[in-house]
Design an enzyme around this catalytic site. Structure first.
Site, PDB file in Angstrom:
ATOM      1  N   TYR B 297      -0.248  -5.813   2.781  1.00  0.00           N
ATOM      2  CA  TYR B 297      -0.860  -4.485   2.637  1.00  0.00           C
ATOM      3  C   TYR B 297      -0.700  -3.998   1.200  1.00  0.00           C
ATOM      4  O   TYR B 297       0.404  -3.961   0.649  1.00  0.00           O
ATOM      5  CB  TYR B 297      -0.192  -3.519   3.605  1.00  0.00           C
ATOM      6  CG  TYR B 297      -0.984  -2.273   3.875  1.00  0.00           C
ATOM      7  CD1 TYR B 297      -1.880  -2.226   4.942  1.00  0.00           C
ATOM      8  CD2 TYR B 297      -0.828  -1.135   3.096  1.00  0.00           C
ATOM      9  CE1 TYR B 297      -2.604  -1.069   5.214  1.00  0.00           C
ATOM     10  CE2 TYR B 297      -1.555   0.020   3.368  1.00  0.00           C
ATOM     11  CZ  TYR B 297      -2.434   0.046   4.425  1.00  0.00           C
ATOM     12  OH  TYR B 297      -3.146   1.194   4.698  1.00  0.00           O
ATOM     13  N   TYR B 341     -10.682  -0.735   1.682  1.00  0.00           N
ATOM     14  CA  TYR B 341      -9.481  -0.067   2.188  1.00  0.00           C
ATOM     15  C   TYR B 341      -9.759   0.400   3.606  1.00  0.00           C
ATOM     16  O   TYR B 341     -10.271   1.489   3.828  1.00  0.00           O
ATOM     17  CB  TYR B 341      -9.146   1.105   1.271  1.00  0.00           C
ATOM     18  CG  TYR B 341      -7.904   1.880   1.629  1.00  0.00           C
ATOM     19  CD1 TYR B 341      -6.752   1.237   2.060  1.00  0.00           C
ATOM     20  CD2 TYR B 341      -7.873   3.257   1.517  1.00  0.00           C
ATOM     21  CE1 TYR B 341      -5.600   1.943   2.372  1.00  0.00           C
ATOM     22  CE2 TYR B 341      -6.731   3.984   1.818  1.00  0.00           C
ATOM     23  CZ  TYR B 341      -5.600   3.319   2.239  1.00  0.00           C
ATOM     24  OH  TYR B 341      -4.465   4.036   2.545  1.00  0.00           O
TER      25      TYR B 341
END
Ligand SMILES: [Zn+2]
Lengths: 325, 402
Positions: B297, B341
């Site tokens: 991430y 994102y």
């Protein structure tokens, strides 16, 4: 300020006497709960929930108040008690009114055919509260809605009756601007959106901000195991004890880490500026500003000392003066 | 009972303690405190202590998050936390969640709770806002008045400490951005397709929250991503080879906050990621050296470095070098910095494509992929692997479904 509380107490006792008295005459729903009104409501709201159609349809719970409405031709009848209460508030200077919120509780679904009755009481009158609009009293009325005599839901409606806050325009409020002690920081005059975000004060951390108001930086101390803690919380992460007292920080600390804020700009803060994570001599950390040092001279390990700064009429913050060597 | 037959949950767990505060019209204290008191009471009833607890379940729209109740109740690391939506309908479901966790070994002692000032809470406070500020809001409230206002700035506070501790400069973060954008450049689905960057580009990009630059911060995206999960057996009969969930884990650290965990340990790592890592390695039986691709991430570059260190791919402080040398294929879709994102969901999809062999930047022979979730918050992770049976078949002949 002195002497005022007694006056309030007596006045508030008079206001409190209205709690529990009817606010509106007992009423009967103009129509029983019915499918056409449900359908119109759902269409207007864009609500396609299948529970509101078909043979076992219920009414949308949020329609609660709709079943008590008098229609366009009649006005709901206020009781004399409610009129008196509002009159008392008017006379005492709290003549402005604003609806603050309403809330509903649903005890059982309403179905087509239900016959609606309702009554409304003055549920509560608050103590005198300071609000941004000015000092005032919150008056809450509660309407109980019944179907076939059985309580089906309640609808609370709250208003603030207040005395609008005065701008300091009176000549007696105007002070000599040349006198340095009357020279206000230009930050004091800012519009609300230009002011710093407010501290988030709740029951668990109010003691900290009360300390700040007295220019004390208070650290919680677990009386179970002695661990100091910050931020403020009702219990200890080391032992789970809910018992605590406070110790006043000595004010000495060092910069544990820091950030220089560049983007995006916020109205209150003029980038670039430094925000520090300060490790107090007592060993706990607090986010704050490092003042008295250019933003690009703040460093990890820099010694700092506590001071309190006023940023506007309401806001005092603990900040840390950098000690450059 | 599930819809289609007996489930495996019956008879596997029991309620062993109950506890409550008094029931009143005006508790005179915060909802968080009520929750902590109730948790203590239930634990005492069960003959257990806060130290025994590793799971917590509550309702959504509860103002006292699991991590904050744990923080104030003396509870340490959590391997399971869950909130059930839909109001009062959640009550029995919190117990079901706990039973699921216990039956599967995800947690040993789970506390379910719900606490509120339904009656008095709406009148408390001053001004026109009646609601007692929540514990979640209060946690942020320690930072906002001082101008620490953005997620980038919250990450930057830890990033500064990381640089200081290991004697690095902000350029250390640039390697992550360069690698992400390298892969994005050859991914037609990526927002930054065809636009690789260099370390010099990174170093020249403007400050956002020093020591973070623009190219350390991920873009914002409109989009969606969905995933379908089924049993391995069933998946074997479907068109694509399965990406087997070899391990899945949640993690919250001690004294966890949401992005503002400034008050614990040394700020150079991600303790919640360590909780996830321990579980993933233990359950999967794998080690860092076994991983073929890492999808880590990457909303902000510094936390990619800390994740590599917490998962044990390299020693603390060595991740910038590890990334610069590309020791592990990382974020082969371009990551969130380069592709999109979508809060990590697109990364899970990339892991599946690597295992299927259909990624645009394929890693030859990729069979074991680590995927992680949001960092600096209570987090989670997955180890996805190729189907062991598929591998067996591929040694005797071509797999049927490729
Ligand atoms: Zn303690």
């Amino acid at each position: 300020m002195n002497g005022e509380p007694e006056v309030h107490e007596e006045f508030e006792a008079r206001l409190k006497a209205y709690e529990g008295r009817p606010a509106a005459a007992t009423g009967v729903g103009r129509d029983p709960v019915n499918e056409p009104m449900i359908r119109h409501w759902c269409e207007a709201m864009g609500d396609t929930n299948p529970a509101y159609t078909g043979p076992n349809a219920i009414a949308p719970p949020t329609m609660l108040q709709a079943w008590t409405m008098a229609g366009l031709s009649r006005r709901p009848e206020r009781t004399a008690a409610y009129d008196e209460l509002l009159g008392l508030l008017d006379e005492s200077g709290h003549h402005a009114v604003v609806a603050t919120d309403c809330e509903q509780e649903y005890l059982r679904p309403l179905r087509p055919g239900d016959e609606i009755t309702f009554d409304s009481v003055i549920e509560s009158v608050s103590e005198r509260k300071t609000t941004k609009l000015g000092p005032g009293y919150f008056v809450t009325t509660r309407t109980d809605i019944r179907a076939g005599g059985e309580l089906a839901g309640t609808h609370r409606f709250r208003i603030l009756k207040y005395a609008p806050a005065r701008r300091p325009k009176d000549p007696k409020d105007r002070k000599d601007p040349k006198d340095p002690k009357n020279r206000k920081d230009p930050k004091d005059r800012k519009a609300p959106e230009e002011r710093r975000p407010r501290p988030v004060v709740n029951r668990d951390n109010a003691g900290f901000w009360e300390g700040v108001a007295r220019h004390e930086l208070l650290i919680q101390r677990c009386t179970g195991c002695g661990t100091l803690r910050f931020p403020w919380l009702p219990g200890c992460n080391s032992c789970g004890s809910l018992e605590w007292d406070t110790v006043e920080a000595s004010g000495e600390g060092t910069v544990y880490s820091y950030v220089v804020m560049h983007h995006p700009p916020f109205p209150t803060f003029a980038p670039p500026y430094a925000v520090g994570l300060i490790e107090l001599a007592e060993g706990v950390r607090i986010i704050s500003n490092v003042v008295g040092v250019p933003y690009d001279k703040v460093r990890i390990g820099m010694p700092v000392r506590l001071e309190f700064r006023r940023y506007d009429e309401e806001l005092v913050l603990p900040v840390f003066q950098g000690v450059t060597r | 009972m599930s819809l289609r037959g007996r489930d495996g949950l019956g008879g596997r767990a029991a309620i062993t303690g109950i506890g409550a505060t008094e029931f009143s019209k005006d508790s005179g204290r915060s909802e968080l405190r009520l929750a902590v008191e109730a948790v203590h009471a239930a634990l005492a009833d069960a003959g257990l202590t806060p130290a025994d607890v590793d799971g917590m379940v509550t309702f959504t729209m509860d103002t006292s998050p699991e991590i904050t109740v744990a923080q104030a109740a003396g509870i340490g690391e959590l391997s399971f936390f869950s909130r059930i939506h839909y109001g009062g309908g959640a009550a029995c479901a919190t117990v079901q969640q706990a039973a699921l966790a216990i039956a599967t070994g995800v947690a040993d002692v789970v506390v379910c709770y719900r606490a509120f000032n339904e009656r008095s809470g709406r009148r408390f406070g001053s001004g026109v806002r009646h609601r007692e500020p929540s514990a979640e809001g209060a946690a942020l409230g320690w930072a906002l008045p001082f101008g620490l206002l953005t997620p980038a700035s919250w990450v930057a506070m830890a990033a500064q400490r990381y640089l200081h501790t290991y004697g690095l400069t902000p350029e250390a973060f640039g390697h992550v951005a360069v690698v992400d954008r390298k892969y994005a450049a050859t991914n037609p689905a990526a927002y930054f397709h065809g636009r690789p960057i260099t370390l010099a580009d990174h170093a020249a990009s403007r400050w956002i929250a020093e020591p973070l630059r623009l190219l350390d911060c991920c873009q914002e995206t409109d989009g969606g991503q969905a995933l379908v999960v089924t049993s391995v057996e069933r998946a074997r009969d479907l068109p694509h080879p399965p990406a087997v969930i070899a391990a899945a884990a949640q993690g919250a650290g001690r004294a966890q906050e949401q992005m503002t965990s400034f008050y614990r340990d040394d700020l150079t790592g991600l303790p919640e990621t360590a909780v996830v890592a321990r579980q993933l390695w233990r359950t999967s039986g794998l080690a860092p050296a076994d991983i073929d691709v890492g999808i880590l991430y990457d909303h902000f570059t510094p936390f990619v470095l800390m994740q590599l260190e917490e998962f044990g791919f390299c020693a603390p402080g060595e991740a910038p070098d590890f990334v610069a040398k590309e020791r592990l294929p990382l974020n082969t879709h371009g990551g969130q910095l380069g592709e999109a994102y979508l809060h990590g969901m697109n990364g899970v999809a990339e892991a599946v494509r690597q295992i299927r062999g259909t990624a645009v930047n394929p890693v030859p022979g990729a069979e074991r992929v680590l995927v992680t979730a949001g960092t600096g918050v209570p987090t989670s992770g997955l180890v996805l692997t190729a189907d062991p049976q598929g591998r067996t078949r591929s040694t005797t002949g071509p797999p049927l479904h490729l």
